[in-house]
Design a protein around this motif. Structure first.
Motif, PDB file in Angstrom:
ATOM      1  N   VAL A   1       6.275   1.319  -1.317  1.00 40.37           N
ATOM      2  CA  VAL A   1       4.823   1.299  -1.148  1.00 40.37           C
ATOM      3  C   VAL A   1       4.204   2.699  -1.258  1.00 40.37           C
ATOM      4  CG1 VAL A   1       3.005   0.769   0.545  1.00 40.37           C
ATOM      5  CG2 VAL A   1       4.771  -0.884   0.082  1.00 40.37           C
ATOM      6  N   HIS A   2       5.049   3.768  -1.173  1.00 42.15           N
ATOM      7  CA  HIS A   2       4.427   5.093  -1.300  1.00 42.15           C
ATOM      8  C   HIS A   2       3.882   5.337  -2.708  1.00 42.15           C
ATOM      9  CE1 HIS A   2       8.552   7.106  -2.246  1.00 42.15           C
ATOM     10  NE2 HIS A   2       7.920   6.877  -3.359  1.00 42.15           N
ATOM     11  N   HIS A   3       4.179   4.443  -3.648  1.00 37.32           N
ATOM     12  CA  HIS A   3       3.516   4.514  -4.948  1.00 37.32           C
ATOM     13  C   HIS A   3       2.154   3.821  -4.901  1.00 37.32           C
ATOM     14  CE1 HIS A   3       7.058   6.014  -7.161  1.00 37.32           C
ATOM     15  NE2 HIS A   3       7.722   5.322  -6.272  1.00 37.32           N
ATOM     16  N   MET A   4       1.857   3.177  -3.762  1.00 38.42           N
ATOM     17  CA  MET A   4       0.676   2.310  -3.701  1.00 38.42           C
ATOM     18  C   MET A   4      -0.236   2.653  -2.529  1.00 38.42           C
ATOM     19  SD  MET A   4       2.879  -1.158  -4.311  1.00 38.42           S
ATOM     20  CE  MET A   4       1.478  -2.247  -4.105  1.00 38.42           C
ATOM     21  N   PHE A   5      -0.174   3.924  -2.056  1.00 36.34           N
ATOM     22  CA  PHE A   5      -1.006   4.291  -0.905  1.00 36.34           C
ATOM     23  C   PHE A   5      -2.493   4.148  -1.219  1.00 36.34           C
ATOM     24  CE2 PHE A   5       2.341   7.254   1.180  1.00 36.34           C
ATOM     25  CZ  PHE A   5       2.933   6.152   1.771  1.00 36.34           C
TER      26      PHE A   5
ATOM     27  N   ALA B   1       5.339   5.600   4.759  1.00 38.04           N
ATOM     28  CA  ALA B   1       5.241   7.066   4.730  1.00 38.04           C
ATOM     29  C   ALA B   1       6.414   7.661   5.505  1.00 38.04           C
ATOM     30  CB  ALA B   1       3.913   7.509   5.331  1.00 38.04           C
ATOM     31  N   ALA B   2       6.694   7.097   6.681  1.00 37.24           N
ATOM     32  CA  ALA B   2       7.797   7.621   7.500  1.00 37.24           C
ATOM     33  C   ALA B   2       9.132   7.442   6.784  1.00 37.24           C
ATOM     34  CB  ALA B   2       7.810   6.918   8.850  1.00 37.24           C
ATOM     35  N   ALA B   3       9.347   6.251   6.208  1.00 34.97           N
ATOM     36  CA  ALA B   3      10.607   5.995   5.500  1.00 34.97           C
ATOM     37  C   ALA B   3      10.777   6.961   4.334  1.00 34.97           C
ATOM     38  CB  ALA B   3      10.645   4.550   5.005  1.00 34.97           C
TER      39      ALA B   3
END
Lengths: 171, 539
Positions: free
Chosen positions: B287-291, B304-306
Motif C-alpha cells: 500500500v505504500h505505493h498507494m498513499f 508505513a510502519a511495515a
C-alpha cells in the motif's frame, strides 16, 4: 529425481493456488459490492462436484494400480469423469448465457466467468494430460503421481468454487 | 555448429548465457529509449517527440528494464552459477530450463512487435486502470503488453521452480543449507518469492485482458468495477517484484566483497536470515505505493510502519558487508570498485525509500522526479552496479579470459559520474515539484539547467556503457588467460575449469565448510577444523 519432481509440482501448485486465490478474492469482493446475484444452476454444479470426486477417486486407484494396464484403465476412468465435468460445466454456461448472464452483463458475471473459466481451462489441460500420460511417460510412476497431484489440486479448487460460489451465494 | 544444434542446447551454462546476453541486448535498447526521453527533456519546451511517442517510450523503457533486463539477467546468473556453486552437474530440469529462456525471449519479442501495430503500450509499466482500459487505450499496445508479460511471468515461474528445486535437491555431499554460498541462499529465497508473487500479476493480467477483449467489467468504474482493485493487485505483485530485482544482487555482492577483502563474510547467518525477513515483509507493504489514494489513516499507518521495518533487515546486510571490509585487506579491482559503489548508491536509494515510507513526505513527493531518483538509485545504483561487479568477477569463469582492468576503471568512473549526474538532480527536481511522465515543461526557474545536467550526464553514462561493451568484445578475444581461479576465491565454481566443462566437475566435490576451496588450498588451516573443534570441545 523423484523428490525433485514432487517438489517442483508442489511449487507449481503453490503458484496456481495464489492465482486462483486472487481470482476468488475478486469474485467475493464484487459479490459483496453488487446487488443480488442470478440463480445459478445448482443441480449441474452438484453433478460437476460428483464427477470431480469420482475422477479423483479413480486417479487414486490408478496410483495404487499393481500393473501398468490396471493403472491405464483407472487413468482412463479419471479422464472420462473429467470429461463429464466439462460437459456439465458447458451445460451450466449455456443455461446462464440463455438467462442473459454474461461476462459483460454484470460484475457478478465478470468475476464468475473469469474464475470458473480459468479453472475450466486448467481442467481441459488436465484431461489432455491424463489422456496423453501413457504416451508421454509410459510406465513412469513418478510422472503418474505428479499428474495425480495436479488432478487432485484441480478437484480441490473446484470444491472451493462449489462451496464459495454455488453454496455461499444462497446463505 | 548448426543453428538447430545451437538453439536446442539445454546445458545450464548455455541457457544462463542466453539469458544474460539477451538481457544485455534489451539493456541497450532500453538505454536508447532512456536517451530519447532525456533528449526530449533536455531543455524547456522541446518538441523532439510527440506526447504520444513520449508515453510509448517511457512505458517501453520501464517494461523493458524491469521484465527484459533486470529480472531475467539475475535469473540468468542464477542459472549459470547455482549448479556450479552447489557442486551439481546440471539444473534438475534441463529442458524446462531451456523452455523458460525461449518463453522469456518470445515475451520480449512480442512486446516489441507492438510497435508494428503503430501503437506500442503507453500506459506506464504499471498500466493503471482505467488508463489501460479499452476506452482510454484503444490501440493494441496494452494487449501486447499483457500477453508479453504473461509469457515472461510463465518463464520466470518455470525458472524459479527449477532453481528452487535444484538448490533443495541437487547439492553436493556435505553442502548443507548452512554452507551454501550466500548467492545461492538469496537466489533460493528469490525463487520462492517469484513462485508466490508472479501469479498475482498473472491474475491481474487475465482480468485486464478480460476487460479489454471480452468487455468484462473488473476495472470499469462506470459499471461498478473498481480501478482501485488493479492498484491493489498490481502492487501486491509489484512490491515483492522490487525485491526480486535486488535480492540476487545482494547475493552477488555477498560473494564479491569477501573475496576482495580477503575475509570470510561477517555474519553469514544474519545475512541469510535477513533475506528471509525481507521476503516475508515484502508481501505486507504494497500500500505504500498507494498513499495518495484515500484509504484511511489507520490503514496506511500500518503499511508505513511495515515499510520502514524493511530498512532493518536491509541495514543488517549493509553492516554485514561493511564489517567484512573493515576486518579485511582490500583489493580494489574493478569488480570491487563497483561493489563498494553499490553500497553507497544503494544506501542513498534506501534512504530515499525510507523517506517515502513517511506518509506526509510521500504525499508531497509522490509522482514527482524524486520517485524517479529513488527507483534509479536502487535499480541502477543497486542492481546494475552489482551486475557490473558480477560481470568483472565471473567473466573469467564464463570465458576463460580476464576483462581489461584499465578499460574497466574508465568504465567505472564514467558510470559513477554519469549515473550520479543523471539521477541525483532528480531529487532536487522532485523537491522543486517537477512531475514525472510529463513530456515537456515550461521555463520554470532551475528546471531547465537541472534537466540539462541530467541529460548531459546521461550521455556520459551511455559512453561508459559503450566502453563496457567494447571491453566485453575486446577481452573475449585478447584478454589475459585467466586460469581456473584468478581471484584466489573460495566457492566451488572456481574449482571447475574456465569455462566449465559440460558436466562442470570431473568428480563430485565433497564439502566440509562454507569455503571448500580455502580448505583445499590450506589443509592445515581449513575452516572445518575450526568449525568442528569447538563442538568437540563442547561435548
Amino acid at each position: 529425481m523423484r523428490q525433485a519432481v514432487y517438489l517442483g509440482m508442489t511449487l507449481f501448485l503453490a503458484t496456481e493456488s495464489v492465482f486462483f486465490f486472487m481470482l476468488l478474492l475478486a469474485f467475493v469482493y464484487f459479490r459483496q459490492a453488487s446487488h443480488g446475484a442470478p440463480d445459478l444452476p445448482l443441480h449441474l454444479a452438484v453433478i460437476s462436484t460428483a464427477s470431480v470426486l469420482t475422477s479423483c477417486f479413480a486417479m487414486s486407484r490408478a496410483r495404487a494400480g499393481k500393473t501398468a494396464s490396471q493403472a491405464r484403465v483407472w487413468i482412463g476412468a479419471a479422464a472420462l469423469f473429467g470429461l463429464i465435468f466439462l460437459l456439465a460445466q458447458w451445460r451450466a454456461y449455456a443455461v446462464l448465457l440463455r438467462d442473459g448472464v454474461t461476462i459483460s452483463e454484470s460484475l457478478f458475471g465478470t468475476s464468475f466467468f473469469t474464475l470458473t473459466g480459468m479453472h475450466l481451462m486448467n481442467v481441459i489441460a488436465g484431461v489432455l494430460l491424463l489422456a496423453g500420460l501413457d504416451r508421454l511417460a509410459p510406465g513412469n510412476l513418478t510422472a503418474l503421481r505428479a499428474a495425480a497431484m495436479f488432478w487432485y489440486f484441480l478437484g480441490a479448487v473446484w470444491c472451493v468454487i462449489f462451496v464459495v460460489v454455488y453454496l455461499g451465494i444462497r446463505v | 555448429m548448426s543453428v538447430g544444434n545451437w538453439i536446442t542446447r539445454v546445458d545450464h551454462k548455455h541457457v544462463g548465457l542466453f539469458y544474460i546476453l539477451s538481457a544485455l541486448a534489451f539493456f541497450l535498447v532500453g538505454g536508447m529509449e532512456a536517451m530519447a526521453l532525456r533528449a526530449q527533456l533536455a531543455m524547456p519546451n522541446l518538441k523532439l517527440l510527440t506526447p504520444d511517442q513520449y508515453n510509448q517510450i517511457f512505458t517501453m523503457h520501464g517494461t523493458t528494464m524491469i521484465f527484459l533486463v533486470v529480472t531475467p539477467v539475475l535469473i540468468g546468473f542464477g542459472i549459470y552459477l547455482v549448479p556450479l556453486m552447489i557442486g551439481a552437474s546440471e539444473m534438475v530440469f534441463p529442458r524446462l530450463n531451456a523452455l523458460s529462456f525461449w518463453l522469456q525471449l518470445a515475451g520480449g519479442l512480442l512486446l516489441y512487435l507492438s510497435f508494428a501495430t503503430g501503437q506500442a503500450p503507453a500506459a506506464g509499466w504499471f498500466s493503471y486502470a482505467p488508463l489501460s482500459e479499452k476506452p482510454f487505450s484503444p490501440g493494441k499496445g496494452s494487449d501486447y503488453w499483457a500477453f508479453a508479460l504473461l509469457l515472461i511471468s510463465a518463464a520466470m515461474i518455470i525458472a524459479a521452480i527449477n532453481l528452487a528445486v535444484t538448490v533443495a535437491t541437487a547439492r553436493a555431499p556435505g553442502m548443507t543449507m548452512r554452507r551454501v554460498p550466500l548467492f545461492v541462499w538469496m537466489t533460493f529465497v528469490n525463487s520462492l518469492m517469484i513462485v508466490f508473487a508472479l501469479p498475482v500479476l498473472d491474475a491481474s493480467l487475465v482480468m485486464l485482458l478480460a476487460d479489454r477483449l471480452l468487455h468484462a467489467r473488473f476495472f470499469d468504474a462506470a459499471h461498478g468495477g473498481s480501478p482501485l482493485l488493479w492498484q491493489h493487485y498490481f502492487w501486491i505483485f509489484g512490491h515483492p517484484q522490487v525485491y526480486i530485482m535486488i535480492l540476487p544482487a545482494f547475493g552477488m555482492i555477498s560473494e564479491i566483497i569477501p573475496v576482495f577483502s580477503r575475509n570470510a563474510i561477517f555474519g553469514y547467518t544474519s545475512a541469510a536470515l535477513s533475506t528471509v525477513a525481507i521476503a516475508f515483509l515484502s508481501y505486507g507493504v504494497w500500500v505504500h505505493h498507494m498513499f495518495a489514494v484515500a484509504l484511511g489513516t489507520t490503514f496506511i499507518s500500518v503499511f508505513a510502519a511495515a515499510s520502514m521495518l524493511i530498512a532493518v533487515p536491509t541495514g543488517v546486510k549493509i553492516f554485514n558487508w561493511a564489517a567484512t571490509m573493515l576486518g579485511g585487506s582490500l583489493r580494489l579491482t574493478t569488480s570491487m570498485l563497483f561493489a563498494v559503489a553499490f553500497l553507497l548508491e544503494f544506501t542513498i536509494g534506501g534512504l530515499s525509500g525510507v523517506a517515502f515510507a513517511t506518509v506526509p513526505v510521500d504525499w508531497e513527493l509522490t509522482d514527482t522526479y524524486f520517485v524517479v531518483a529513488h527507483i534509479h538509485y536502487v535499480l541502477f545504483g543497486g542492481t546494475i552496479f552489482a551486475l557490473f561487479a558480477a560481470t568483472y568477477y565471473w567473466f573469467p569463469k564464463m570465458t576463460g579470459r580476464m576483462l581489461d582492468e584499465k578499460l574497466g576503471r574508465l568504465h567505472f568512473w564514467l558510470v559513477v559520474i554519469g549515473f550520479n549526474g543523471t539521477f541525483f538532480v532528480h531529487h532536487i527536481l522532485g523537491l522543486l515539484g517537477m512531475p514525472r511522465r510529463i513530456y515537456t515543461y515550461g521555463d520554470i526557474p532551475w528546471w531547465g539547467p537541472l534537466n540539462l545536467i541530467s541529460t548531459v550526464s546521461a550521455a556520459v553514462l551511455v559512453l561508459g556503457i559503450l566502453l563496457f561493451c567494447t571491453n566485453l568484445v575486446v577481452s573475449l578475444q585478447l584478454g589475459a588467460v585467466s586460469g581456473d581461479d584468478p581471484w584466489d576465491a573460495w566457492t566451488l565454481e572456481w574449482a571447475a575449469s574456465s569455462p566449465p566443462a559440460r558436466n562442470n566437475f570431473a568428480e563430485i566435490p565433497v564439502v566440509r565448510s562454507r569455503r571448500p576451496l580455502w580448505d583445499l588450498k590450506h589443509p592445515d588451516a581449513a575452516d572445518w577444523l575450526l568449525e568442528e573443534t569447538p563442538v568437540q570441545g563442547g561435548d
